[in-house]
Design a protein around this motif. Structure first.
Motif, short mmCIF file in Angstrom:
data_model
loop_
_atom_site.label_atom_id
_atom_site.label_comp_id
_atom_site.label_asym_id
_atom_site.label_seq_id
_atom_site.Cartn_x
_atom_site.Cartn_y
_atom_site.Cartn_z
N PHE A 28 0.65 -1.13 -0.02
CA PHE A 28 0.13 0.16 0.09
C PHE A 28 0.95 1.23 0.01
N SER A 29 1.87 1.13 0.73
CA SER A 29 2.69 2.50 1.02
C SER A 29 4.07 2.11 1.47
N ILE A 30 4.97 2.91 1.12
CA ILE A 30 6.54 2.62 1.49
C ILE A 30 6.95 3.80 2.09
N ASN A 31 7.73 3.39 3.41
CA ASN A 31 8.17 4.60 4.13
C ASN A 31 9.63 4.62 3.89
N ALA A 32 10.55 4.37 4.96
CA ALA A 32 11.78 4.34 4.77
C ALA A 32 12.31 3.09 3.98
N MET A 33 13.57 3.40 3.40
CA MET A 33 14.22 2.29 2.53
C MET A 33 15.73 2.41 2.98
N GLY A 34 16.44 1.38 3.33
CA GLY A 34 17.99 1.57 3.34
C GLY A 34 18.77 0.23 3.01
N TRP A 35 19.76 0.53 3.18
CA TRP A 35 20.99 -0.83 2.89
C TRP A 35 21.85 -0.67 4.37
N TYR A 36 22.00 -2.12 4.58
CA TYR A 36 22.73 -2.47 5.85
C TYR A 36 23.86 -3.47 5.22
N ARG A 37 24.81 -3.43 6.03
CA ARG A 37 25.77 -4.50 5.68
C ARG A 37 26.23 -5.30 6.73
N GLN A 38 26.89 -6.54 6.55
CA GLN A 38 27.13 -7.36 7.75
C GLN A 38 28.33 -8.29 7.12
N ALA A 39 29.55 -8.27 8.12
CA ALA A 39 30.54 -9.26 8.07
C ALA A 39 30.33 -10.57 8.80
N PRO A 40 30.95 -11.62 8.41
CA PRO A 40 30.76 -12.74 9.39
C PRO A 40 31.12 -12.36 10.82
N GLY A 41 30.48 -12.83 11.63
CA GLY A 41 30.64 -12.79 13.12
C GLY A 41 30.39 -11.35 13.52
N TYR A 92 25.53 -7.23 1.68
CA TYR A 92 24.65 -5.83 1.74
C TYR A 92 23.24 -6.48 1.73
N TYR A 93 22.51 -5.95 2.71
CA TYR A 93 21.12 -6.32 2.88
C TYR A 93 20.37 -4.99 2.58
N CYS A 94 18.93 -4.98 1.88
CA CYS A 94 18.34 -4.01 1.75
C CYS A 94 16.96 -3.98 2.78
N ASN A 95 16.68 -3.02 3.14
CA ASN A 95 15.42 -3.03 4.14
C ASN A 95 14.35 -1.79 3.76
N VAL A 96 13.19 -2.37 3.64
CA VAL A 96 12.01 -1.32 3.23
C VAL A 96 11.04 -1.59 4.50
N VAL A 97 10.66 -0.34 5.01
CA VAL A 97 9.61 -0.25 5.83
C VAL A 97 8.18 0.12 5.08
N LEU A 98 7.17 -0.73 5.15
CA LEU A 98 6.03 -0.68 4.42
C LEU A 98 4.65 -0.95 5.15
N LYS A 99 3.82 -0.32 4.43
CA LYS A 99 2.28 -1.03 4.96
C LYS A 99 1.92 -1.98 3.73
N PRO A 108 9.01 -3.84 8.68
CA PRO A 108 10.27 -3.73 7.91
C PRO A 108 10.26 -5.08 7.36
N TYR A 109 10.81 -5.15 6.09
CA TYR A 109 10.84 -6.26 5.31
C TYR A 109 12.65 -6.31 5.04
N TRP A 110 13.15 -7.55 4.79
CA TRP A 110 14.68 -7.55 4.42
C TRP A 110 14.71 -8.42 3.16
N GLY A 111 15.74 -7.94 2.30
CA GLY A 111 16.29 -8.65 1.00
C GLY A 111 17.22 -9.64 1.57
N GLN A 112 17.60 -10.58 0.37
CA GLN A 112 18.17 -11.78 0.64
C GLN A 112 19.70 -11.53 0.77
N GLY A 113 20.15 -10.37 0.45
CA GLY A 113 21.46 -10.04 0.77
C GLY A 113 22.33 -10.18 -0.57
N THR A 114 23.32 -9.27 -0.85
CA THR A 114 24.01 -9.52 -2.07
C THR A 114 25.52 -9.22 -1.89
N LEU A 115 26.55 -10.16 -2.16
CA LEU A 115 27.83 -10.01 -1.72
C LEU A 115 28.50 -8.91 -2.53
#
Length: 120
Positions: A28-41, A92-99, A108-115
């Motif tokens: 219905f609607s998207i609020n914030a969108m973002g990118w996060y990253r995570q290294a092993p451990g 790198y993971y995408c994050n989208v906050v939506l209704k 919030p929803y998360w993408g599958q990650g891209t290296l």
């Protein structure tokens, strides 16, 4: 709702990559969108975020090198990464906050990650 991230890969130091993340499904609607990253451990950390009003926020380590943007018509968020350094190597993971519906809450929803690998 699904988030499909793409654009990761191997790049030499100083090079560029552009990540994309498209949200699809019942939205219905998207609020914030973002990118996060995570290294092993390590904990997942914010790289960049953009609000529905196009305000942006960046981690200090990427300011001046990365640019986040969004295309509301395509429900897509982008991360342009320039002057890449070996220390940018991460998943790198995408994050989208939506209704999903007018009456639902913001979720919030998360993408599958891209290296992203930065190496010579």
């Amino acid at each position: 709702v699904q988030l499909q991230a793409s654009g990761g890969g191997l790049v030499q130091p100083g090079g560029s990559l552009r990540l994309s993340c498209a949200a699809s499904g019942s939205i219905f609607s998207i609020n914030a969108m973002g990118w996060y990253r995570q290294a092993p451990g390590k904990q997942r950390e914010l790289v960049a975020a953009i609000t529905s009003g196009d305000s942006t926020n960046y981690a200090d380590s990427v300011k001046g090198r990365f640019t986040i943007s969004r295309d509301n018509a395509k429900n897509t968020v982008y991360l342009q990464m320039n002057s890449l350094k070996p220390e940018d190597t991460d998943v790198y993971y995408c994050n989208v906050v939506l209704k999903r519906y007018r009456s639902s809450g913001w979720i919030p929803y998360w993408g599958q990650g891209t290296l992203v690998t930065v190496s010579s």
